[in-house]
Design a protein around this motif. Structure first.
Motif, PDB file in Angstrom:
ATOM      1  N   ASN A 146       4.123  50.273  -0.001  1.00 47.79           N
ATOM      2  CA  ASN A 146       4.194  51.105  -1.208  1.00 47.79           C
ATOM      3  C   ASN A 146       2.836  51.758  -1.451  1.00 47.79           C
ATOM      4  OD1 ASN A 146       5.053  52.314  -3.535  1.00 47.79           O
ATOM      5  ND2 ASN A 146       5.610  50.426  -4.594  1.00 47.79           N
ATOM      6  N   PHE A 147       2.702  53.007  -1.010  1.00 47.42           N
ATOM      7  CA  PHE A 147       1.453  53.756  -1.123  1.00 47.42           C
ATOM      8  C   PHE A 147       1.702  55.075  -1.836  1.00 47.42           C
ATOM      9  CE2 PHE A 147       0.524  50.895   2.321  1.00 47.42           C
ATOM     10  CZ  PHE A 147      -0.842  50.683   2.287  1.00 47.42           C
ATOM     11  N   VAL A 148       0.650  55.600  -2.443  1.00 49.78           N
ATOM     12  CA  VAL A 148       0.686  56.934  -3.029  1.00 49.78           C
ATOM     13  C   VAL A 148      -0.588  57.656  -2.591  1.00 49.78           C
ATOM     14  CG1 VAL A 148      -0.419  56.191  -5.179  1.00 49.78           C
ATOM     15  CG2 VAL A 148       0.992  58.264  -5.143  1.00 49.78           C
ATOM     16  N   LEU A 149      -0.476  58.949  -2.318  1.00 46.79           N
ATOM     17  CA  LEU A 149      -1.614  59.742  -1.870  1.00 46.79           C
ATOM     18  C   LEU A 149      -2.175  60.545  -3.028  1.00 46.79           C
ATOM     19  CD1 LEU A 149      -3.388  60.801   0.457  1.00 46.79           C
ATOM     20  CD2 LEU A 149      -1.645  62.555   0.866  1.00 46.79           C
TER      21      LEU A 149
ATOM     22  N   ALA B 216      -0.317  59.618  10.664  1.00 41.37           N
ATOM     23  CA  ALA B 216      -0.808  58.246  10.578  1.00 41.37           C
ATOM     24  C   ALA B 216      -0.513  57.657   9.202  1.00 41.37           C
ATOM     25  CB  ALA B 216      -2.310  58.207  10.860  1.00 41.37           C
ATOM     26  N   TYR B 217      -0.734  58.455   8.157  1.00 42.91           N
ATOM     27  CA  TYR B 217      -0.456  57.994   6.792  1.00 42.91           C
ATOM     28  C   TYR B 217       1.033  57.724   6.609  1.00 42.91           C
ATOM     29  CZ  TYR B 217       0.210  58.159   1.733  1.00 42.91           C
ATOM     30  OH  TYR B 217       0.591  57.868   0.442  1.00 42.91           O
ATOM     31  N   GLN B 218       1.851  58.623   7.100  1.00 47.90           N
ATOM     32  CA  GLN B 218       3.305  58.468   6.932  1.00 47.90           C
ATOM     33  C   GLN B 218       3.857  57.277   7.702  1.00 47.90           C
ATOM     34  OE1 GLN B 218       4.570  62.374   8.200  1.00 47.90           O
ATOM     35  NE2 GLN B 218       4.542  63.199   6.118  1.00 47.90           N
ATOM     36  N   SER B 219       3.126  56.788   8.696  1.00 46.05           N
ATOM     37  CA  SER B 219       3.597  55.644   9.481  1.00 46.05           C
ATOM     38  C   SER B 219       3.576  54.341   8.681  1.00 46.05           C
ATOM     39  CB  SER B 219       2.750  55.478  10.748  1.00 46.05           C
ATOM     40  OG  SER B 219       1.445  55.009  10.433  1.00 46.05           O
ATOM     41  N   PHE B 220       2.737  54.287   7.633  1.00 47.76           N
ATOM     42  CA  PHE B 220       2.688  53.059   6.829  1.00 47.76           C
ATOM     43  C   PHE B 220       3.048  53.280   5.364  1.00 47.76           C
ATOM     44  CE2 PHE B 220      -1.763  54.619   6.846  1.00 47.76           C
ATOM     45  CZ  PHE B 220      -2.031  54.675   5.489  1.00 47.76           C
ATOM     46  N   ALA B 221       3.024  54.513   4.872  1.00 47.64           N
ATOM     47  CA  ALA B 221       3.381  54.798   3.480  1.00 47.64           C
ATOM     48  C   ALA B 221       4.871  55.129   3.411  1.00 47.64           C
ATOM     49  CB  ALA B 221       2.537  55.948   2.939  1.00 47.64           C
ATOM     50  N   LEU B 222       5.700  54.093   3.437  1.00 46.66           N
ATOM     51  CA  LEU B 222       7.144  54.296   3.554  1.00 46.66           C
ATOM     52  C   LEU B 222       7.901  54.071   2.258  1.00 46.66           C
ATOM     53  CD1 LEU B 222       7.688  52.460   6.966  1.00 46.66           C
ATOM     54  CD2 LEU B 222       7.256  54.884   6.565  1.00 46.66           C
ATOM     55  N   ASP B 223       7.203  53.674   1.206  1.00 46.70           N
ATOM     56  CA  ASP B 223       7.884  53.345  -0.048  1.00 46.70           C
ATOM     57  C   ASP B 223       7.119  53.955  -1.220  1.00 46.70           C
ATOM     58  OD1 ASP B 223       9.567  52.260  -1.924  1.00 46.70           O
ATOM     59  OD2 ASP B 223       8.733  50.241  -1.813  1.00 46.70           O
ATOM     60  N   ARG B 224       7.849  54.452  -2.204  1.00 51.53           N
ATOM     61  CA  ARG B 224       7.225  54.967  -3.434  1.00 51.53           C
ATOM     62  C   ARG B 224       7.993  54.442  -4.626  1.00 51.53           C
ATOM     63  NH1 ARG B 224       6.650  60.757  -0.894  1.00 51.53           N
ATOM     64  NH2 ARG B 224       4.634  60.576   0.124  1.00 51.53           N
TER      65      ARG B 224
END
Length: 252
Positions: free
Chosen positions: A45-48, A80-88
């Motif tokens: 669960n990441f946010v940019l 690279a970011y999208q490979s681990f930021a899969l949940d919001r």
């Protein structure tokens, strides 16, 4: 299987390739500050908040301690970011504010390697979240086919969970059911490779709940793994690092 792999074209291709045997996403050196951040990482669960670099080299070099090196395709910061930021979701989340090029070290089939990586700045942390940027080599076709699940004395698959620094103790993940005494993993060692044979100890007949239990086991080798291939007796392929039923970073 050990005989089929020994001095085969597959073994030669494997020995020259780049195959990560650890997680390509590495936590900040300080570790996560609290359980909420740890949960956000586990749930991806990441946010940019900010801009990521728009350009990146097309290829980059993997370098081993013995001087060997290999050039592999390099992924951009956004991918690279999208490979681990899969949940919001509304739960705990981590905020990424920037990224820059850097390097990191990772365990591979040829031992530790220095690889180019994206270093992501995470809000509230002084050290970056690192994501390896080079892509693995293509897995060569095995010289032998897979065995049938449960054959040869209850043969099952196994996954790599880590290795000691001297590569003599291998930690693996093996599964079992609710009506047995747990998994057991044995190693057949040759000069060219190590074959892991995972099975179930003490299976019991009768009614049993349908569940799969994962357990970590340590397998101690007679000598360090070195550059020998670590093989799965069930699949006929190198043992992957990863999660059950998930893509392995080793060759995803």
């Amino acid at each position: 299987m050990a005989d089929a792999w020994a001095e085969s074209a597959t073994a030669n291709a494997w020995s020259r390739g780049y195959y990560p045997m650890a997680d390509v996403l590495q936590k900040p050196a300080s570790g996560w500050h609290n359980k909420a951040d740890d949960r956000a990482f586990d749930t991806k669960n990441f946010v940019l908040s900010g801009d990521l670099p728009a350009t990146a080299p097309a290829h980059a070099k993997v370098t081993w301690g013995n001087g060997n090196h290999l050039t592999r395709p390099f992924i951009g910061a956004k991918k690279a970011y999208q490979s681990f930021a899969l949940d919001r979701s509304a739960g705990p989340r981590l905020t990424v504010t920037a990224a820059k090029l850097g390097t990191t070290t990772i365990e591979t089939s040829q031992g530790p390697a220095t690889v180019p990586a994206w270093l992501f700045t995470v809000e509230g942390y002084d050290t970056p979240l690192k994501r390896v940027g080079v892509t693995p080599s293509k897995l060569p076709d095995p010289p032998i086919g897979p065995a049938r699940q449960g054959s040869a004395g209850g043969l099952r698959s196994v996954l790599l969970a880590g290795a000691a620094m001297d590569r003599r103790v291998i930690t693996v993940k093996a599964t079992h059911g609710a009506c047995d005494d747990g998994p057991t993993v044995k190693a057949l060692e040759t000069n060219e490779n190590v074959v892991l044979h995972a099975s179930i100890a003490g299976p019991r007949s009768g009614p049993c709940s349908a569940e799969m239990i994962e357990q970590r086991l340590k397998v101690e080798l007679r000598k360090p793994l070195g550059d020998r291939a670590l093989l799965d007796a069930l699949t006929g392929q190198p043992v992957p690092y990863g999660e059950p039923n998930g893509q392995s970073p080793s060759w995803a």
